[in-house]
Design a protein around this motif. Structure first.
Motif, PDB file in Angstrom:
ATOM      1  N   GLY A 426      33.157  49.475  42.856  1.00 18.66           N
ATOM      2  CA  GLY A 426      33.778  50.753  42.516  1.00 18.66           C
ATOM      3  C   GLY A 426      33.504  51.233  41.114  1.00 18.66           C
ATOM      4  O   GLY A 426      34.374  51.844  40.487  1.00 18.66           O
ATOM      5  N   VAL A 427      32.294  50.975  40.621  1.00 18.23           N
ATOM      6  CA  VAL A 427      31.948  51.406  39.271  1.00 18.23           C
ATOM      7  C   VAL A 427      30.454  51.713  39.236  1.00 18.23           C
ATOM      8  O   VAL A 427      29.656  51.055  39.896  1.00 18.23           O
ATOM      9  N   VAL A 428      30.059  52.752  38.485  1.00 16.30           N
ATOM     10  CA  VAL A 428      28.654  53.132  38.399  1.00 16.30           C
ATOM     11  C   VAL A 428      27.950  52.231  37.402  1.00 16.30           C
ATOM     12  O   VAL A 428      28.555  51.698  36.458  1.00 16.30           O
ATOM     13  N   ILE A 441      33.364  41.832  36.653  1.00 16.04           N
ATOM     14  CA  ILE A 441      33.600  41.548  38.079  1.00 16.04           C
ATOM     15  C   ILE A 441      34.205  40.179  38.340  1.00 16.04           C
ATOM     16  O   ILE A 441      34.463  39.835  39.493  1.00 16.04           O
ATOM     17  N   ILE A 442      34.433  39.375  37.308  1.00 14.88           N
ATOM     18  CA  ILE A 442      35.019  38.041  37.499  1.00 14.88           C
ATOM     19  C   ILE A 442      36.510  38.110  37.169  1.00 14.88           C
ATOM     20  O   ILE A 442      36.895  38.606  36.111  1.00 14.88           O
ATOM     21  N   LEU A 475      36.406  40.806  41.284  1.00 11.70           N
ATOM     22  CA  LEU A 475      37.352  41.795  40.763  1.00 11.70           C
ATOM     23  C   LEU A 475      36.731  43.183  40.860  1.00 11.70           C
ATOM     24  O   LEU A 475      35.643  43.424  40.339  1.00 11.70           O
ATOM     25  N   ARG A 476      37.433  44.112  41.537  1.00  4.46           N
ATOM     26  CA  ARG A 476      36.983  45.505  41.578  1.00  4.46           C
ATOM     27  C   ARG A 476      37.448  46.235  40.313  1.00  4.46           C
ATOM     28  O   ARG A 476      38.281  45.737  39.557  1.00  4.46           O
ATOM     29  N   ALA A 479      41.093  46.632  39.695  1.00  5.34           N
ATOM     30  CA  ALA A 479      41.800  45.370  39.418  1.00  5.34           C
ATOM     31  C   ALA A 479      42.202  44.614  40.670  1.00  5.34           C
ATOM     32  O   ALA A 479      42.913  43.611  40.583  1.00  5.34           O
ATOM     33  N   THR A 480      41.775  45.051  41.834  1.00  2.00           N
ATOM     34  CA  THR A 480      42.060  44.297  43.053  1.00  2.00           C
ATOM     35  C   THR A 480      41.029  43.186  43.218  1.00  2.00           C
ATOM     36  O   THR A 480      39.851  43.363  42.919  1.00  2.00           O
ATOM     37  N   GLU A 481      41.494  42.048  43.703  1.00  4.65           N
ATOM     38  CA  GLU A 481      40.611  40.916  43.956  1.00  4.65           C
ATOM     39  C   GLU A 481      40.279  40.856  45.445  1.00  4.65           C
ATOM     40  O   GLU A 481      41.109  41.215  46.285  1.00  4.65           O
ATOM     41  N   PHE A 482      39.096  40.376  45.760  1.00  6.18           N
ATOM     42  CA  PHE A 482      38.671  40.269  47.154  1.00  6.18           C
ATOM     43  C   PHE A 482      37.728  39.076  47.288  1.00  6.18           C
ATOM     44  O   PHE A 482      37.065  38.683  46.321  1.00  6.18           O
ATOM     45  N   PRO A 483      37.645  38.468  48.475  1.00  2.25           N
ATOM     46  CA  PRO A 483      36.809  37.274  48.659  1.00  2.25           C
ATOM     47  C   PRO A 483      35.321  37.639  48.704  1.00  2.25           C
ATOM     48  O   PRO A 483      34.940  38.642  49.294  1.00  2.25           O
ATOM     49  N   VAL A 484      34.506  36.812  48.073  1.00  5.93           N
ATOM     50  CA  VAL A 484      33.060  37.036  48.053  1.00  5.93           C
ATOM     51  C   VAL A 484      32.347  35.702  48.239  1.00  5.93           C
ATOM     52  O   VAL A 484      32.920  34.626  48.058  1.00  5.93           O
ATOM     53  N   GLU A 485      31.072  35.832  48.596  1.00  9.76           N
ATOM     54  CA  GLU A 485      30.161  34.695  48.623  1.00  9.76           C
ATOM     55  C   GLU A 485      29.016  35.049  47.683  1.00  9.76           C
ATOM     56  O   GLU A 485      28.422  36.116  47.834  1.00  9.76           O
TER      57      GLU A 485
END
Length: 855
Positions: A426-428, A441-442, A475-476, A479-485
């Motif tokens: 969500g960022v350019v 993003i961490i 981290l978006r 400020a929301t966190e979401f699962p990633v690989e």
């Protein structure tokens, strides 16, 4: 960081060393000096050197030997060597020098302008070579670490390159085996037309995203692939092929990119640089000298050019000929001639030439000769084109990748942030380039862990492991966190390392896994017997309730068709019928199954198709329930209903007899006594006689009504004359009493068992009563006859009718009980009961009783 080219001048003559240093420094270059071969080797290994001007004759080592050592050292592959000599000037000396790996050979004394021009040429070639190596290494590393299959195809749909993941994904032994294929060998025929359309779209728009296709492995098995593609453009902006990324979305297999740029192409650019030295008169009428390199580059003999100097113009490309000729006639004598043009060799190949000239004046200052250097820059042009292609491919991959690709430097700062990363976080990109990745993003809780891994080049327990896949959170911007690989790969380039991070959002996958676990638990704990079969009707899944009820193990069931569970008491071919009906729609019904121990039990079975979001059938599902208890209850209910009907008939018979033997006798006796009173009392006045007469009439009517009731309860003509006669009499009496029109078609019948005649008579009686009370009919038709091996009874009325499928059908005004009695009586005789009706279209009741059952 100093970017001024650094040139090392090696010469044992101090005057020459000083002279060359002043010339080169005046041109703005950084100069270093050495006076021996060993001094040269030491300085080139200790400090950064771009170009070496190396004297052939040195006091310790020859310049040729020094050149060989430099060219043999991999750490010095970016250093270009120019041999210089005032003594070794023969062609043999030049061949020997260039054979040692030298990039150029200059004769001393050299004209300062020519020397600087040669140095500029060498530096341009070195910079282009270094840029190409860096770009190709970056591109090669990027391709090799991609988790998806990457292929390139030409405009004839042939595979021109594939990565190892593509070979693995498609099940081939090696790249060579796969490169013999085209894109249509890897897809089923039904996909070909859509693929052609999508490729046309990709070539027209430049990019095509998220196309899903059915793919074929070498063994013929199919899998679903999601493809993104981008057009590859040449220098003129015309497409010459496609680069595509394919992801196996069935198993989510990871791919490694295997696009390798040919090192041979680089060697062709970096090696064998040769120039043509020429000399003519100012009018271009005489060729005074042409070096042997002319034959290699132009593909024509030097003798032909000496014989006809105009031959060099004939080799010029038609599009360049007029421009170059005018420049040669007007600029060469003034020293302004510097042209790039194309030549056509006799074999039809095209070469690019960089041609420069400078005038040679006599003692009077008159130009009497023109000398020039023609350099074959075809390889350089190819290198530039390859660099553009490499950058175009890298850009295409970055643009079309489904996963976020983030490149960071050795300090963790973001240098590349592709569109997928912009969408994911969500960022350019312009807002994050140059910022530390850990801060962008961490999540805060993982930043020290990530920084520790970066500090140790991602190779220790302090952080993520290099080249491995890790599941964590990101981290978006909101400020929301979401699962990633994600995976991190180090790109080896000159200087500090660069790291490329591939990040995949696995939120949907995690939700799907949780949903699948929930569904699996629900299926396994369900009380119904749930099973799934494939397209060949073979079991692929059964739940725990299924195994417990049937007594089999999962291994004994999976892979078999359901036929082994079907009882032989089912209709023949029922298993195949259920399978075929399910393939087209669904099947619902009841049947008999067998447990492993041989016990038979009834089930209620419902089958349907399992479809994906495209409507394709993935399998068949069956849900069964043991209905043994329900069947017992239904059978008991039927027995109860029959006992009620039998009790009703017994009660009717008892009441009819009592009416006949009791009430009828009483009424008859009362009538006789009234008659005696009337005869013996002569003195009765007329009014009393009138009353007695009326009482006698009422008793007669009561007697008749009593007989009619008794007849309805148990018609004597049914017992005495049979079913056919009793039905005719019933219809006549009903017509007379109700005023309705009753037409009969009753064939003579042999006498039937009394219970059969009784039940059929009651059905007719009930149907007539329903037509009178509920249907509001005007006409009724009754048919009774033999029809083949059955007795047919059909009653039709023209009344208001009803909808038999309506939940309210038969519930109004007692109609339901009448219809139910008729149905039970037919079932009691082993026959069938059908009712056909519709609003305002009357009602038809059809009873069929097998003759065998009737007897």
């Amino acid at each position: 960081m100093n970017t001024t080219p650094r040139i090392l001048i090696v010469d044992d003559d101090p005057d020459v060393l000083q002279f060359l240093s002043q010339i080169i420094q005046s041109a703005g270059y950084d100069v270093a000096e050495a006076s021996s071969g060993h001094d040269c080797l030491r300085k080139v290994r200790e400090s950064h050197i771009d170009v070496i001007l190396l004297d052939v004759v040195l006091p310790d080592l020859s310049g040729i030997e020094v050149c060989r050592q430099i060219k043999g050292d991999p750490a010095l592959h970016d250093v270009f060597v120019v041999l210089c000599s005032g003594n070794a000037t023969s062609v043999a000396h030049k061949v020997d020098g260039l054979g040692s790996g030298a990039d150029d050979y200059i004769l001393k004394p050299a004209d300062p302008a020519e020397l600087l021009a040669r140095i500029r040429t060498i530096l341009r070639l070195r910079n282009a070579t270094a840029a190409l190596r860096s770009s190709e290494q970056h591109y090669r590393q990027l391709i090799e670490i991609l988790p998806d299959a990457v292929v390139t195809i030409d405009l004839q749909f042939r595979l021109t390159s594939v990565n190892p993941q593509a070979v693995k994904m498609l099940g081939y032994a090696n790249e060579a085996e796969l490169l013999c294929k085209n894109i249509f060998d890897l897809t089923p025929p039904e996909e070909h037309e859509r693929i052609r359309t999508d490729i046309t779209t990709s070539l027209a728009s430049g990019v095509f995203r998220n196309g899903e296709y059915t793919m074929l492995r070498k063994n013929g098995s199919r899998f679903s692939g999601e493809a993104n593609s981008a057009a590859l453009m040449d220098m003129q902006g015309r497409p010459f092929g496609l680069v595509g990324m394919v992801r196996d979305i069935t198993q989510r297999k990871q791919a490694e990119e295997i696009l390798r740029m040919s090192e041979e192409r680089f060697r062709q650019v970096a090696e064998n640089i040769k120039e043509v030295f020429w000399m003519t008169d100012p009018a271009k009428n005489q060729m005074l000298y042409i070096s042997p390199a002319y034959e290699e580059i132009w593909g024509r003999s030097c003798e032909s050019l000496y014989a006809s100097p105009i031959n060099w113009l004939e080799a010029l490309h038609p599009d360049d000929r007029e421009r170059v000729l005018q420049a040669a006639l007007t600029k060469q004598a003034s020293g302004e001639y510097d042209e790039i043009y194309r030549i056509e060799r006799p074999d039809g190949s095209i070469r690019w030439i960089h041609d420069r000239a400078f005038p040679v004046s006599d003692q009077s200052g008159n130009v009497y000769r023109v000398a020039g250097i023609a350099e074959d820059i075809t390889k350089r042009r190819q290198s530039e084109e390859a660099l553009r292609e490499s950058e175009a491919r890298k850009s295409a991959i970055m643009q079309s990748a489904l996963d976020a690709i983030v490149t960071i430097d050795h300090k963790g700062r973001i240098t590349d942030f592709n569109p997928a990363a912009e969408k994911m976080f969500g960022v350019v990109s312009r807002k994050v380039l140059g910022r530390e990745m850990a801060l962008v993003i961490i999540p805060p809780s993982l930043r020290e862990w990530f920084r520790g891994g970066l500090a140790h080049s991602f190779t220790s327990d302090a952080g993520p492991t290099l080249d491995s896949r890790i599941e964590t959170t990101a981290l978006r911007a909101d400020a929301t966190e979401f699962p990633v690989e994600f995976s991190i790969t180090r790109i080896e380039l000159a200087g500090p390392p660069i790291f490329t991070t591939f990040i995949r959002d696995i939120s949907r996958r995690k939700r799907a896994e949780e949903k699948i676990q929930l569904l699996a638990y629900a299926v396994q704990t369900a009380r119904e017997y749930i099973s799934i079969t494939d397209h060949e009707n073979r079991f692929t899944f059964v739940n725990q309730a299924f195994l417990e009820n049937y007594g089999y193990t999962e291994k004994e069931v999976l892979g078999r068709t359901p036929e082994f569970l079907y009882s032989t008491n089912n209709p023949p071919g029922l298993c195949q019928q259920v399978y075929q009906r399910t393939l087209t729609n669904e099947w619902r019904g009841e049947l008999l199954n067998l447990r492993k121990d041989g016990t038979e039990f009834p089930i209620s079975l419902s089958t349907s198709q399992i479809k994906n979001d495209k409507g394709s059938i993935l399998g068949l599902i069956g849900v069964a329930r043991d209905i043994s208890m329900r069947k017992l209850a239904e059978e008991e209910l039927r027995r109860l209903h029959r006992r009620i009907i039998e009790a009703q008939e017994d009660e009717r018979l008892r009441v009819a007899r009592e009416l006949h033997d009791g009430v009828n006798q009483i009424i008859a006796s009362a009538k006789m006594r009234l008659h005696k009173v009337e005869d013996h009392i002569a003195a009765l006045n007329p009014a009393a006689r009138e009353i007695l007469a009326r009482c006698g009439d009422l008793l007669v009517k009561a007697l008749e009504e009593n007989r009619r009731i008794a007849h309805d309860l148990r018609p004597s003509d049914l017992d005495n004359l049979g079913l056919a006669t009793a039905c005719r009499n019933l219809c006549k009496e009903f017509q007379s009493r109700s005023g309705l029109s009753v037409k009969t078609s009753i064939a003579p019948l042999d006498r039937l068992p009394s219970h059969v005649e009784l039940h059929l008579f009651r059905i007719v009686q009930e149907a007539l009563a329903n037509a009178e009370k509920h249907a509001r009919a005007r006409k009724i038709r009754v048919r009774l006859a033999h029809q083949g091996d059955v007795i047919l009874l059909k009653i039709h009325d023209d009344g208001r009718g009803f909808d038999p499928d309506s939940p309210q059908a038969g519930k109004r005004k007692g109609r339901g009980a009448g219809l139910g009695n008729m149905r039970e009586r037919a079932a009691f005789l082993g026959g069938t009961y059908e009712v056909a009706s519709a609003p305002k279209q009357g009602t038809t009741i059809t009873i069929r009783v097998p003759c065998g059952a009737a007897r």
